[in-house]
Write a protein that holds these residues in place. Structure first.
Motif, PDB file in Angstrom:
ATOM      1  N   ILE A  71      -2.364  -1.341  -9.656  1.00  0.00           N
ATOM      2  CA  ILE A  71      -2.262   0.040  -9.207  1.00  0.00           C
ATOM      3  C   ILE A  71      -3.311   0.901  -9.901  1.00  0.00           C
ATOM      4  N   ASN A  72      -3.441   0.720 -11.209  1.00  0.00           N
ATOM      5  CA  ASN A  72      -4.484   1.392 -11.977  1.00  0.00           C
ATOM      6  C   ASN A  72      -4.832   0.507 -13.172  1.00  0.00           C
ATOM      7  N   GLU A  73      -5.539   1.072 -14.159  1.00  0.00           N
ATOM      8  CA  GLU A  73      -6.019   0.270 -15.277  1.00  0.00           C
ATOM      9  C   GLU A  73      -4.894  -0.373 -16.091  1.00  0.00           C
ATOM     10  N   MET A  74      -3.738   0.272 -16.143  1.00  0.00           N
ATOM     11  CA  MET A  74      -2.656  -0.194 -17.010  1.00  0.00           C
ATOM     12  C   MET A  74      -1.502  -0.843 -16.267  1.00  0.00           C
ATOM     13  N   PHE A  75      -1.219  -0.409 -15.044  1.00  0.00           N
ATOM     14  CA  PHE A  75      -0.005  -0.818 -14.345  1.00  0.00           C
ATOM     15  C   PHE A  75      -0.314  -1.589 -13.065  1.00  0.00           C
ATOM     16  N   SER A  76       0.604  -2.461 -12.722  1.00  0.00           N
ATOM     17  CA  SER A  76       0.557  -3.141 -11.430  1.00  0.00           C
ATOM     18  C   SER A  76       1.976  -3.239 -10.887  1.00  0.00           C
TER      19      SER A  76
END
Length: 281
Positions: A71-76
């Motif tokens: 989803i972004n750099e930290m989360f999926s």
């Protein structure tokens, strides 16, 4: 579990699933591609059941798969299906003799989110050799279980005592790590604790003292929900890289780790350039 705790878990999972601001700003309306940042993992391994009817022989096997999308750099966001078998035996402490035992088959479906702390702390790096993560999921579990009398139980040894099957809500959480092999493949190691909202995965939700089992009177309620762990190892295949770029400080490391997987432009025909784009996204 208290209602407020359940609600908090639900809100956290929803937050995992929503795109971050930085990712949303990079996208234009109508530019969404579900495959960007998508990977799938096939895995299998060992489970350990912790319920009322288990003093020993609590281990069995599980297998399944996960689809994960950045989803972004930290989360999926992730969707997982796990299935397998569970078992356990209850013994009398004084004699060590078997009172009862059970086995079941089960399958769980969950959705949730994954957090990668090194991407948060050190910056995004797709080719990081060891990428640890934590995950939280909610979903449903189906099971079909049978309980049998042991050698000193109230009935005939190895005879079926009772059975149960249902679909119950489930919360699971844990952590793992991905080990980078090449741009398409990594090894995955994961440990997950799962709490189904049921006390009957081993069928043993009540028991009867003395001879009360004959007429099933004066039942004694067992404690709380059942719980189990999965320890799984798998192989992850990247379907398509996301458009998230590596942090600039990792550009050289990224180049050194991936240069052998790409042919130089001067040695590639137009057809090969198209194939490269297809194979490595």
């Amino acid at each position: 579990m208290h209602k407020s705790a359940k609600f908090s878990i639900l809100i956290l999972v929803i937050a995992f699933l929503l795109p971050g601001n930085s990712d949303a700003q990079r996208r234009r309306k109508g530019d969404f591609n579900i495959l960007e940042g998508m990977s799938v993992t096939a895995k299998g391994g060992y489970n350990m059941f912790f319920g009322d009817l288990v003093d020993e022989s609590r281990g069995s096997f599980s297998f399944g798969g996960v689809a994960d999308r950045e989803i972004n750099e930290m989360f999926s966001a992730r969707t997982q299906i796990i299935a397998g078998q569970m078992k356990g035996t209850q013994v009398f402490p004084e004699s060590g003799l078997e009172y009862a035992y059970f086995n079941n088959i089960y399958g769980e479906f969950t959705v949730g989110g994954t957090y990668r702390p090194l991407n948060h702390i050190l910056g995004y790096f797709r080719q990081r050799t060891l990428q640890p993560y934590a995950h939280l999921n909610v979903g449903l579990v189906y099971y079909s279980a049978t309980e049998y009398w042991g050698e000193i139980g109230g009935g005939v040894e190895d005879e079926e005592w009772r059975s149960a099957s249902e679909i119950a809500p489930l919360v699971s959480f844990g952590g793992g790590a991905s080990i980078w092999i090449n741009p398409l493949i990594s090894i995955n190691v994961e440990a997950t604790g799962a709490m189904p909202f049921t006390d009957k995965m081993d069928v043993h939700d009540v028991w009867y003292a003395g001879d009360d089992w004959i007429n099933e009177i004066n039942p004694v309620q067992t404690s709380g929900n059942d719980f189990y762990y999965n320890f799984l190892v798998g192989v992850t295949f990247v379907i398509q890289d996301s458009k998230i770029g590596n942090d600039p400080r990792f550009n050289r490391k990224s180049y050194l780790k991936t240069r052998n997987y790409y042919r130089s432009k001067s040695r590639r025909s137009p057809a090969r350039r198209n194939n490269k784009r297809f194979l490595f996204f």
